[in-house]
Design an enzyme around this catalytic site. Structure first.
Site, mmCIF file in Angstrom:
data_model
loop_
_atom_site.group_PDB
_atom_site.id
_atom_site.type_symbol
_atom_site.label_atom_id
_atom_site.label_comp_id
_atom_site.label_asym_id
_atom_site.label_seq_id
_atom_site.Cartn_x
_atom_site.Cartn_y
_atom_site.Cartn_z
ATOM 1 N N SER A 692 0.842 -1.187 0.000
ATOM 2 C CA SER A 692 0.000 0.000 0.000
ATOM 3 C C SER A 692 0.884 1.246 0.000
ATOM 4 O O SER A 692 1.647 1.460 -0.934
ATOM 5 C CB SER A 692 -0.959 -0.038 1.188
ATOM 6 O OG SER A 692 -2.005 0.877 1.010
ATOM 7 N N ASP A 777 -9.615 -4.186 -5.084
ATOM 8 C CA ASP A 777 -8.992 -3.308 -4.092
ATOM 9 C C ASP A 777 -9.683 -1.952 -4.134
ATOM 10 O O ASP A 777 -9.780 -1.315 -5.192
ATOM 11 C CB ASP A 777 -7.503 -3.158 -4.396
ATOM 12 C CG ASP A 777 -6.728 -2.513 -3.254
ATOM 13 O OD1 ASP A 777 -7.339 -1.796 -2.441
ATOM 14 O OD2 ASP A 777 -5.511 -2.719 -3.189
ATOM 15 N N HIS A 812 -8.023 -5.320 -0.924
ATOM 16 C CA HIS A 812 -6.764 -4.737 -0.481
ATOM 17 C C HIS A 812 -5.919 -5.699 0.345
ATOM 18 O O HIS A 812 -4.696 -5.666 0.279
ATOM 19 C CB HIS A 812 -7.066 -3.477 0.336
ATOM 20 C CG HIS A 812 -5.894 -2.575 0.531
ATOM 21 N ND1 HIS A 812 -5.241 -1.964 -0.515
ATOM 22 C CD2 HIS A 812 -5.255 -2.153 1.655
ATOM 23 C CE1 HIS A 812 -4.253 -1.204 -0.052
ATOM 24 N NE2 HIS A 812 -4.235 -1.312 1.258
#
Length: 839
Positions: A692, A777, A812
């Site tokens: 991320s 995501d 995610h």
């Protein structure tokens, strides 16, 4: 397969397997041309071949030119462009030994070092239905999805270019891969699937290692297990897992304050709820005070959009009807009124707060509050004493809290302190006083109290002052004491205060001590307000997750449960350290290290370094049994507590965001350099990982110092900074202005452009890379890593692997099932170990 192995097989291809050459004149011409190139190949030509096989156009042209000087028959080859010729050159190389002429055995020269493409073995072909190869289309090579044949060397997918320009502040940004944003386009799906097939082909040789790693990691998990039960009202709640099942089962038993006594009741079985779904997750949960009604939310795509359900725990019935995109849920004290927040469909921020009466249609629900400021998300909960419902609106830098008596659900919410930019606070309640943690006088927060009926700032009374070197992260408030959860010198501290009476006055009554140099410690589940015991969790890089209960009367901690690690784990074999590295500006950056003692060879171990460094998030130093598979193979693992995180308080966060964000990257580079200079790892065998915002970190440092790293693992990476932050229609963009800056401002635009990984890719040699994303995501859209890989393929000058893996059924966090997740980790570790030369 090495370059020389390719050459040795190619050198005899012209005379080998006459039957396979007989049917295709064009193929024969290509093979003869390639043979002439390879028969006269010197060191320079070897390098050209390496680059050509990676798709480098200029190297391809030079190789074709060399072949033409031979000269072979050219009548048909001349009609092809260089990339089409390269496709034929690749098809020329035989895969199996049976294709070699028995009369002309291949030589076995010493192979050159460095990774190279491996042909698919038969098992990989069976498991990979679509393996990409270059198309012979006259315009541009495209992924085809055609199954591999025995004659094919795997080629990476080549994404088409569709030129797009964005001009702002006198600067023109080019983006040739913006078309990948269209998830509904079948071409996008085909490209992602082609990348997956390519990654599988390029790691086919690791199938056995992946299986071995998976079994190792599984051996360290007690598959049938349960958590420590905690009390809430007349019930004790816990979750358990069963061997072979992917998801947790949530349960409870009736009991007394002394412990659970009744029969087990299953509240939710994640395995049953997940049936028919490739992804499943439980979100928010809350149970009425009488213990009968459960409100819970579920996500079945990975996009983190949850559906609200209400279940009768007495009958097992789930009420008909539901609400989409629900965030927090909280019951009022009447056991009938449910408050819940709802997400804006496009912005993906919680912005509406609704009131529902159980048993009525959701169409009759009442909108209580709506926050129209795009920077803010809302959430709700109850104070630990159960008396008040708190509605909180928060951005990255500002907070606003409203309150409502839990026994008056139809009443109006009242304000604690109206939002003011850069003012953050949180609240809890005891005996008519709000306990307010606030940063009004310093970035590291202080504690004040205020009367419930008049909490204006002029009525705030200080209880714990702001301190420059101590971050007050949270307050756990109880009837007779509170715990100040603080962070000092980068480590968590749990400090206890006893109330001297019914008022706010309290005395320090000790601190829970921890034995290791690097660890994580935090409050566990503590639902009972009137208690003399406090539960907390503790773990370290070498100590498994543990739950303790601290007795305020005896000041002793009792271990309730430590995670059992089967498979022969012996914690005495491992050691952890905490050191500091010096950043370019002289700042000391903490680093936590773990290794297996008997595998330590100063200066020779492969080194793994993890980093994040954003949002004020303090890097946790927890135990991970999966990590043993690396440690037991001699990998030294380090965790860099770089600026931008919260490891040394909010000033540490401030020093790594906005217009000083580059400190995050230079800190990380300094950490890696210090670790190798200090003998913790081999300078030539450094792996880094981030996800991320940590993927932004790995992308930025790979551009800044590609020579420093040998392999990069990048998960759901935020790499397309400029295009994402210039698109306010995307989820999370506007709230993120407070972390990265607003590129519509020329100053921020220029600074963000200086480090944006996608925009700073360049023609140079990059480390081996495994880039992973998920189609659903909602935090970092799949197209960011997809575009990044597509562009990097056209620029990199090395032959190192560059793989993009997309989970087509997750979000995610990747796979939701615990066994599926282990397989993802095994894939990562196998790639890392191969590239580091461990296997």
């Amino acid at each position: 397969m090495t370059t020389t192995e390719l050459q040795s097989k190619s050198a005899v291809a012209g005379t080998a397997s006459k039957k396979r050459l007989r049917g295709n004149p064009l193929e024969r011409l290509a093979r003869e041309s390639a043979r002439k190139v390879l028969e006269n190949c010197d060191k320079i030509a070897q390098k050209l071949l390496d680059r050509a096989l990676e798709g480098d156009l200029s190297s391809t042209k030079l190789l074709i030119s060399l072949a033409e000087k031979a000269p072979p028959p050219q009548s048909r080859i001349d009609k092809l462009d260089p990339l089409q010729k390269l496709a034929l050159l690749r098809q020329m190389v035989p895969v199996t030994g049976e294709d070699l002429d028995d009369d002309e055995p291949a030589e076995d020269p010493e192979p050159e070092s460095g990774p190279q493409s491996e042909p698919l073995d038969n098992a990989a072909r069976e498991n990979s239905a679509t393996v990409p190869a270059l198309s012979a289309a006259a315009d541009e090579p495209q992924y085809t999805g055609k199954a591999m044949t025995q004659d094919t060397i795997v080629s990476p997918p080549v994404a088409r270019r569709e030129h797009k320009e964005t001009t702002l502040h006198g600067v023109t940004l080019t983006d040739d891969y913006a078309w990948l944003r269209d998830k509904s386009n079948p071409e996008v799906t085909s490209y992602l699937q082609a990348e997956n097939a390519y990654a599988e082909a390029m790691t086919a040789d690791l199938a056995g290692l992946r299986e071995q790693l998976y079994n190792e990691m599984l051996s360290h998990i007690k598959q049938t297990d349960e958590t420590v039960p905690f009390r809430d009202g007349n019930w004790w709640y816990f979750s358990r897992t069963e061997e072979g099942k992917q998801y947790a089962i949530f349960c409870r038993r009736r009991g007394t304050p002394a412990g659970p006594e009744g029969e087990e009741e299953v509240i939710l079985d994640g395995n049953l709820l997940a049936e028919g779904h490739a992804f499943f997750a439980v979100g928010a949960t809350d149970i009425t005070d009488d213990g009968r009604w459960l409100a819970y939310t579920t996500d079945t795509t990975g996009f983190r959009q949850y559906t609200l359900h209400i279940k009768d725990l007495e009958t097992g019935e789930t009420l008909a009807g539901g609400v989409e995109r629900v965030g927090s849920v909280v019951w009022a004290a009447d056991n009938a009124t449910l408050f819940y927040s709802v997400e804006d469909e496009k912005q993906k921020r919680q912005y509406q707060f609704w009131r529902h009466t159980r048993g009525t249609d959701h169409a009759a629900d009442v909108l209580v509050y709506q926050d129209d400021d795009e920077r803010f998300n809302i959430g709700a909960g109850r104070t630990r004493d159960g008396r008040y419902i708190i509605l909180e609106s928060s951005s990255h830098t500002t907070t606003e809290c409203q309150w409502l008596a839990a026994n008056d659900p139809a009443g109006p919410f009242r304000m604690i302190s109206a939002r003011q930019d850069e003012h953050e606070y949180s609240i809890d309640h005891r005996n008519g006083l709000w306990f307010i943690r606030t940063n009004d006088r310093g970035r590291n927060f202080r504690l004040v109290t205020a009367p419930v009926e008049d909490p204006a700032r002029e009525n705030w009374a200080e209880r714990i002052p702001h301190r420059v070197d101590v971050m007050l992260e949270d307050i756990d408030l109880f009837a007779g004491f509170f715990v100040a959860c603080e962070r000092e010198d980068g480590l968590p501290r749990l400090r206890l205060w006893r109330f001297t009476g019914d008022g706010p006055e309290a005395d320090r009554s000790g601190e829970i001590s921890f034995p290791e140099p690097a660890y994580s410690a935090s409050p566990h589940v503590n639902r009972i307000f009137d208690t003399a015991k406090f539960r907390y969790g503790y773990q370290s890089l070498v100590t498994p997750s543990s739950v303790f209960e601290y007795d305020l009367a005896t000041r002793d901690s009792a271990l309730l449960k430590q995670l059992e690690v089967p498979g022969g784990f012996d914690r005495t074999l491992y050691a952890s350290e905490r050191i500091r590295a010096t950043a370019p500006d002289g700042v000391q950056v903490p680093v936590s290290i773990v290794y297996r003692k008997d595998k330590r060879e100063p200066g020779r171990n492969p080194l793994y370094v993890y980093g994040y460094g954003s949002y004020g998030y303090s890097l946790p130093l927890g135990f991970g049994s999966n990590r043993l598979s690396l440690l037991d193979r001699g990998v030294v693992m380090a965790y860099a507590h770089i600026r931008g995180g919260g490891d040394l308080g909010e000033p540490w966060h401030d020093a790594g965001k906005m217009l000083v964000k580059r400190n995050t990257f230079t800190d990380f580079i300094a950490v890696v350099e210090h670790l190798t200079a200090s003998g913790y790892g081999d300078r030539a065998r450094v792996a880094i990982e981030g996800g991320s915002a940590g993927g932004l970190l790995t992308g930025a440092v790979a551009n800044m110092r590609p020579d420093l790293f040998h392999v990069v693992l990048s998960h759901v990476p935020f790499v397309d900074v400029m295009n994402t932050m210039l698109d306010a229609s995307l989820p999370l963009t506007v709230p993120e202005y407070e972390e990265w800056g607003d590129p519509n401002d020329a100053t921020y635009f220029k600074y963000m452009l200086s480090y944006s990984p996608y925009d700073n890719l360049k023609p140079t040699a990059y480390p081996a890379m495994l880039v992973k994303t998920s189609l659903y995501d909602s935090q970092v859209m799949y197209w960011e890593p997809a575009k990044y890989v597509a562009k990097l393929r056209t620029l990199k000058t090395d032959s190192n692997p560059l793989l993009l893996v997309t989970n087509m059924e997750a979000g995610h966090g990747g796979a939701s099932g615990r066994y599926d997740y282990l397989k993802e980790i095994a894939f990562d570790f196998a790639f890392l170990l191969r590239e580091l030369g461990v296997v």
